[in-house]
Write a protein that holds these residues in place. Structure first.
Motif, short mmCIF file in Angstrom:
data_model
loop_
_atom_site.label_atom_id
_atom_site.label_comp_id
_atom_site.label_asym_id
_atom_site.label_seq_id
_atom_site.Cartn_x
_atom_site.Cartn_y
_atom_site.Cartn_z
N ASP A 191 0.84 -1.19 0.00
CA ASP A 191 0.00 0.00 0.00
C ASP A 191 0.88 1.25 0.00
N ASP A 193 1.20 3.58 2.10
CA ASP A 193 1.80 3.98 3.38
C ASP A 193 2.59 2.86 4.04
N ALA A 194 2.44 1.62 3.56
CA ALA A 194 3.10 0.52 4.26
C ALA A 194 3.13 -0.74 3.41
#
Length: 332
Positions: A191, A193-194
């Motif tokens: 994703d 963000d991570a």
């Protein structure tokens, strides 16, 4: 902030291909232009925002050209990179999607490095409008650098999804979501963000495997007999004549051959060839019923035919004992 160091080994494939125009989505191979690793990395400067990427020229070919010699060379290249860069966080291998799953599983069975190895490809060439090449490569680098990827074996990253090498297969010719793990689903997602993992493989993975190909010049010949209505054993007997030491019967689900193929496979087993019953369905286990037991056939668990072929070939470098071979198919 010190960025993690990730090596990128280029082998070619769609992810490194350049079509004649940005709208050439299918016949881009006709241009004959496939970028080497350093040129592909330079095309996406955003990579420098997530890692210190070390491009490694290896080859620039369509993935149907890949075979044992390439797998052996990739293993050696990975070992050399880890020795040369003690601070290496992970390795990404760019690869064509046609045989990506086979290379990934083979490395998962044979690689001897502890850092994560992530295979990445794309469905659209690097030159295409809305190509998935850049984002796939970026996310593969992020995944290889992730501490969560350690101990997961060889991984496959496309379309923001992280798959186990053993379980993933290509399911569509053109769609971006082509790589799927039919029985079990993804390990996690890349994703924005991570890098998020949600499960781990429980079968044995690299580098903790019993196979070592460093001293091999070739693998024992193992062929695949694909089931279709009316198959009369001609292909099986041709494989025997060619010197097959093992045959994977890619049978009808849940694992059956035609009468003609079955008779020829029995002939093969009687001659000492290791015959293993698989299914062409792409999902689900095979069962060793009375008929298979009496014929002397083994079963491939839930591996696809192309992956069962690789594991059997590696098994035959160590043993012909059916009990040991079945153990390996339950281990890997």
């Amino acid at each position: 902030m010190t960025l993690p160091k990730v090596a990128f080994i280029g082998t070619g494939g769609t992810i490194a291909s350049m079509g004649a125009t940005s709208l050439e989505l299918q016949d881009y191979g006709a241009s004959g232009v496939i970028l080497q690793a350093d040129a592909l990395v330079a095309r996406y400067p955003e990579l420098g925002m997530v890692a210190d990427v070390v491009p490694v020229r290896h080859s620039a070919v369509p993935s149907p050209n890949i075979d044992f010699a390439d797998w052996k060379a990739l293993n050696a290249r990975c070992e050399a990179l880890v020795a040369e860069h003690p601070d290496l966080a992970g390795i990404v291998i760019g690869h064509g999607t046609a045989t990506l799953e086979e290379t990934a599983y083979f490395l998962n069975l044979t690689a001897k490095v502890a850092v994560p190895i992530v295979l990445v490809g794309s469905q659209r060439p690097a030159s295409a409008l809305s190509s998935d090449a850049g984002m796939n490569l970026l996310n593969a680098v992020r995944t290889a650098a992730s501490p969560g990827a350690r101990g997961m074996g060889v991984l496959v990253l496309l379309n923001d999804e992280i798959h186990a090498a053993r379980d993933v297969t290509k399911t569509a010719t053109l769609r971006l979501q082509t790589f799927r793990t039919a029985d079990f689903g993804v390990l996690g997602h890349a994703d924005g963000d991570a890098i998020a993992f949600y499960r781990r493989p429980i079968r044995a993975v690299a580098p903790d495997t019993e196979f070592d190909i460093r001293g091999l010049d070739a693998l024992p010949r193992v062929d695949i007999a694909y089931a279709y209505a009316g198959a009369d054993g001609t292909a099986v007997r041709a494989f025997l004549a060619a010197g097959a030491q093992g045959i994977i019967s890619a049978g009808f689900a849940p694992g059956m051959a035609t009468p003609g193929d079955f008779a020829a496979l029995q002939e093969a087993a009687a001659q000492g060839v290791v015959v293993m019953q698989c299914t062409r369905a792409g999902s689900g286990r095979t069962h060793k019923g009375k008929r298979l037991r009496e014929a002397g056939f083994l079963i491939t668990d839930n591996l696809t035919p192309q992956k069962a072929r690789l594991l059997l070939a590696l098994a035959l470098t160590k043993t012909r004992d059916p009990v040991e071979i079945e153990r390996m198919f339950l281990t890997y």
